[in-house]
Design a protein around this motif. Structure first.
Motif, PDB file in Angstrom:
ATOM      1  N   MET A 162       4.346   1.234   5.738  1.00 49.95           N
ATOM      2  CA  MET A 162       3.987   2.032   4.567  1.00 49.95           C
ATOM      3  C   MET A 162       5.086   3.027   4.212  1.00 49.95           C
ATOM      4  O   MET A 162       5.269   3.381   3.048  1.00 49.95           O
ATOM      5  CB  MET A 162       2.680   2.785   4.818  1.00 49.95           C
ATOM      6  N   MET A 184       0.833  -1.208   0.000  1.00 49.09           N
ATOM      7  CA  MET A 184       0.000   0.000   0.000  1.00 49.09           C
ATOM      8  C   MET A 184       0.863   1.251   0.000  1.00 49.09           C
ATOM      9  O   MET A 184       0.578   2.228  -0.714  1.00 49.09           O
ATOM     10  CB  MET A 184      -0.934  -0.011   1.212  1.00 49.09           C
ATOM     11  N   PHE A 186       0.846   4.027  -2.944  1.00 44.28           N
ATOM     12  CA  PHE A 186       0.495   5.411  -2.623  1.00 44.28           C
ATOM     13  C   PHE A 186       1.625   6.367  -2.988  1.00 44.28           C
ATOM     14  O   PHE A 186       1.386   7.441  -3.569  1.00 44.28           O
ATOM     15  CB  PHE A 186       0.167   5.542  -1.134  1.00 44.28           C
ATOM     16  N   SER A 187       2.880   5.988  -2.654  1.00 41.26           N
ATOM     17  CA  SER A 187       3.998   6.902  -2.884  1.00 41.26           C
ATOM     18  C   SER A 187       4.391   6.976  -4.355  1.00 41.26           C
ATOM     19  O   SER A 187       4.356   8.049  -4.966  1.00 41.26           O
ATOM     20  CB  SER A 187       5.203   6.494  -2.028  1.00 41.26           C
ATOM     21  N   ILE A 224       0.984   7.435  -6.728  1.00 42.17           N
ATOM     22  CA  ILE A 224       0.116   8.613  -6.588  1.00 42.17           C
ATOM     23  C   ILE A 224       0.899   9.861  -6.176  1.00 42.17           C
ATOM     24  O   ILE A 224       0.887  10.876  -6.873  1.00 42.17           O
ATOM     25  CB  ILE A 224      -1.004   8.330  -5.548  1.00 42.17           C
ATOM     26  N   LEU A 225       1.606   9.776  -5.027  1.00 40.62           N
ATOM     27  CA  LEU A 225       2.215  10.975  -4.447  1.00 40.62           C
ATOM     28  C   LEU A 225       3.351  11.533  -5.298  1.00 40.62           C
ATOM     29  O   LEU A 225       3.364  12.725  -5.622  1.00 40.62           O
ATOM     30  CB  LEU A 225       2.709  10.664  -3.036  1.00 40.62           C
TER      31      LEU A 225
END
Length: 644
Positions: free
Chosen positions: A559, A271, A275-276, A279-280
């Protein structure tokens, strides 16, 4: 033998096999032969680590190799002595664990000593490669005397910082420490007495997994002639995903680690990677030219790398107290609690050694004032806990990242005109030494717990190994430094991390305002988010018992790790989880009995290949093939360039 008796033999706990074997006292676990063997292997491993540090900067896990080579040396000696009728004390798994602990502690100093990173970054050779910061206050001539004094001053403090938390980490949180667990399985398999059917089967399974993993690592080596070559750079999900660090790198080590770690740890890692890197970072990269200059290289801390550098998060416990329900746990807990190291000794030792450091370090580095060292030692235990906790969950030590954080803070505090570059690099040494040795010690406590080795013998062997490392590490480095052009980008030993660490210090002296726009705001946001997630988890643990929703809340610590490293190792670990999950669905009993053995074999075999690979590198032998993957367009360009 009746069916009932056969089933009883099959289901015997591992420690039942050792029931007739006497567990020596902690003093008898520290034998002269173990100390001599540790000294010999420490020298060998220090040469290997130093060479790899100065060439590639990539160091393989040495826990398994230390345990295996220690067993081979002492076993050969005891067999020879026994044939002469002179053997007085048999070779035990506890003594084997002591050797492994000593050697890993010594070679760990070779890494955390900074001879290829922050210390070398102080030298005129490295500073000459930087554009700024070459003033006398920011450059220090290397000398074996002050380097050795510095290591002796800072390297022992971390051992005392984490000792009071050993019961919390091992017994309450039940952290896995995968490398420590795998090493313990290997050592137990070497010394398992005859007659335990399940133990014998587990040893055989471990051996097959070990051999397969070793030869798989050997096979991969033939295709890795240069950076970006081989199976470790296989674009599993396509080249676009590969550039975002999403791929399966065929690492048997992390597949094995994934089989040992809880499912939620691996899911949390995945995850965090999604996310990193999914997306980020793409969102931040879309701000290029606004939040940071579009002309900066990707590696610049003034650009996108500045956001990644600060992505660590602190976490609390995500495990529950478990009741001791089986024979193995009862016996291991009994011996783990038997020879206690009083907390007063641990706290007193930390305070005393910290006080000595506060007095000595400013004498070596005048730029770093005593009150700054005091602040570092106040903060360090918290970071040591975070690193030891994260290492227990995922097997990743982030000691170097905490050291880089110290560089930024203390370089900014001192400033360029007052020698902030040297102050930052020296503070990195203080922080890295504490954080790194703390996680190493807890890893060894886990090995000791699983082999019934006394915590006292583990602690004393760690102290002995650290002392060896403080002597050998600078001596070995000094040989390379005087014999070769260490730090020369075009030479055999470019020491790539030295200039990078100095670059971080040069960034730090400019202050946090030099970081990209909104970087500090994002740090604060993620820090608060991590705290809130853990508070919610703890509240649900205490008040919500019906559905146990807290089991499905990801760990912020897990995470955080892929934010900096990428998602490749998280995918490896999830593959390990998937293998175990399918195995449990098909035969839960077999998966429970043999899963840890398979996982340990995968870790051990892959790790052990690091030794012959390092020897080949020392001899200048390069793999013969570079297997690389190109896009269709790039391949056409290459074909056109090479011609028919």
């Amino acid at each position: 033998m009746t069916k009932e008796e056969n089933e009883k033999g099959e289901n015997e706990a591992l420690e039942k096999a050792f029931e007739e074997s006497e567990v020596p006292s902690w003093q008898n676990q520290l034998t002269i032969r173990s100390m001599v063997t540790s000294l010999i292997l420490s020298f060998v491993f220090n040469v290997i680590v130093c060479k790899l540090n100065l060439s590639t900067g990539v160091i393989p896990s040495l826990n398994v190799a230390a345990g295996l080579l220690g067993f081979a040396m002492v076993k050969a000696w005891t067999v020879m002595i026994e044939k002469c009728g002179l053997l007085k004390q048999p070779f035990t798994r506890q003594e084997n664990t002591v050797i492994q602990t000593c050697v890993v502690a010594s070679s760990g100093i070779a890494f955390s000593s900074g001879t290829a990173s922050y210390l070398l970054g102080m030298s005129p050779r490295t500073s000459a490669q930087a554009d700024t910061g070459n003033t006398p206050l920011n450059v220090k001539q290397l000398s074996i005397g002050w380097m050795m004094a510095f290591l002796f001053t800072v390297s022992f403090v971390g051992l005392f910082s984490i000792v009071p938390l050993r019961k919390v980490m091992i017994l309450r949180y039940k952290l896995t420490y995968p490398s420590g667990t795998a090493t313990a399985y290997l050592i137990n398999s070497f010394h398992t007495p005859k007659g335990a059917k399940l133990a014998k089967k587990q040893v055989w399974v471990l051996f097959k997994s070990f051999v397969g993993s070793f030869f798989w690592a050997c096979f991969q080596w033939f295709f890795s002639a240069a950076d970006g070559c081989g199976f470790s750079s296989f674009p599993t999900f396509g080249l676009a995903a590969f550039t975002k660090r999403f791929y399966f790198d065929f690492s048997a080590t992390y597949v094995g680690v994934g089989m040992i770690c809880p499912y939620m740890v691996n899911v949390s890692l995945l995850m965090g990677a999604i996310f990193s890197w999914g997306i980020l970072w793409p969102a931040i990269e879309s701000k290029k030219g606004d939040w940071y200059s579009a002309k900066l290289p990707a590696s610049s801390l003034h650009g996108i790398q500045g956001y990644r550098q600060k992505s660590e998060k602190k976490s609390l416990n995500d495990s529950t107290d478990g009741q001791i329900v089986d024979y193995d746990e009862k016996r291991r807990t009994e011996y783990f609690l038997k020879d206690q190291i009083p907390n007063t000794v641990a706290v007193g030792g930390y305070v005393l050694l910290a006080a000595i450091s506060i007095g000595v370090i400013p004498q070596i580095f005048h730029q770093l004032k005593w009150y700054m060292v005091l602040v570092a030692y106040i903060i360090a235990p918290v970071l040591a806990f975070c690193n030891a906790y994260g290492c227990g969950l995922t097997d990743w030590s982030l000691a170097s990242n905490y050291g880089k954080l110290a560089i930024l803070v203390f370089s900014s505090w001192v400033g360029l005109e007052n020698g902030g570059v040297l102050a930052g690099l020296a503070s990195c040494g203080v922080m890295m030494s504490i954080v790194s040795t703390a996680s190493d010690l807890m890893q060894d406590f886990k090995t000791g717990y699983l082999t019934l080795s006394s915590p006292r013998s583990m602690f004393f062997s760690q102290v002995y190994g650290t002392a060896i490392g403080c002597v050998l590490s600078p001596l070995v480095f000094w040989f390379f430094y005087k014999a070769y052009s260490v730090g020369d980008p075009e030479g055999s030993y470019p020491a790539p991390y030295a200039l990078m660490y100095r670059g971080i210090a040069l960034l730090g002296v400019e202050g946090f305002s030099s970081l990209p726009k909104n970087c500090v705001k994002l740090v604060i946001l993620f820090f608060v988010a991590a705290i809130l997630i853990n508070v919610v988890t703890e509240v649900l643990k205490n008040y919500e018992t019906k559905y146990r929703i807290y089991r499905f809340i990801p760990s912020p610590m897990c995470m955080a790790i892929p934010f900096y490293l990428g998602g490749y190792f998280a995918i490896d670990m999830c593959v390990g989880s998937l293998i175990l999950f399918i195995w449990e669905r098909s035969n839960k009993k077999k998966a429970t009995e043999f899963g840890p053995a398979v996982a340990s074999g995968l870790i051990c075999g892959d790790s052990l290949w690091g030794i012959p690979a390092a020897i080949l590198a020392l001899a200048g032998v390069q793999s013969p093939i570079c297997m690389k993957f190109l896009s269709a367009a790039a391949n056409q360009q290459v074909d056109a360039y090479l011609g028919p």
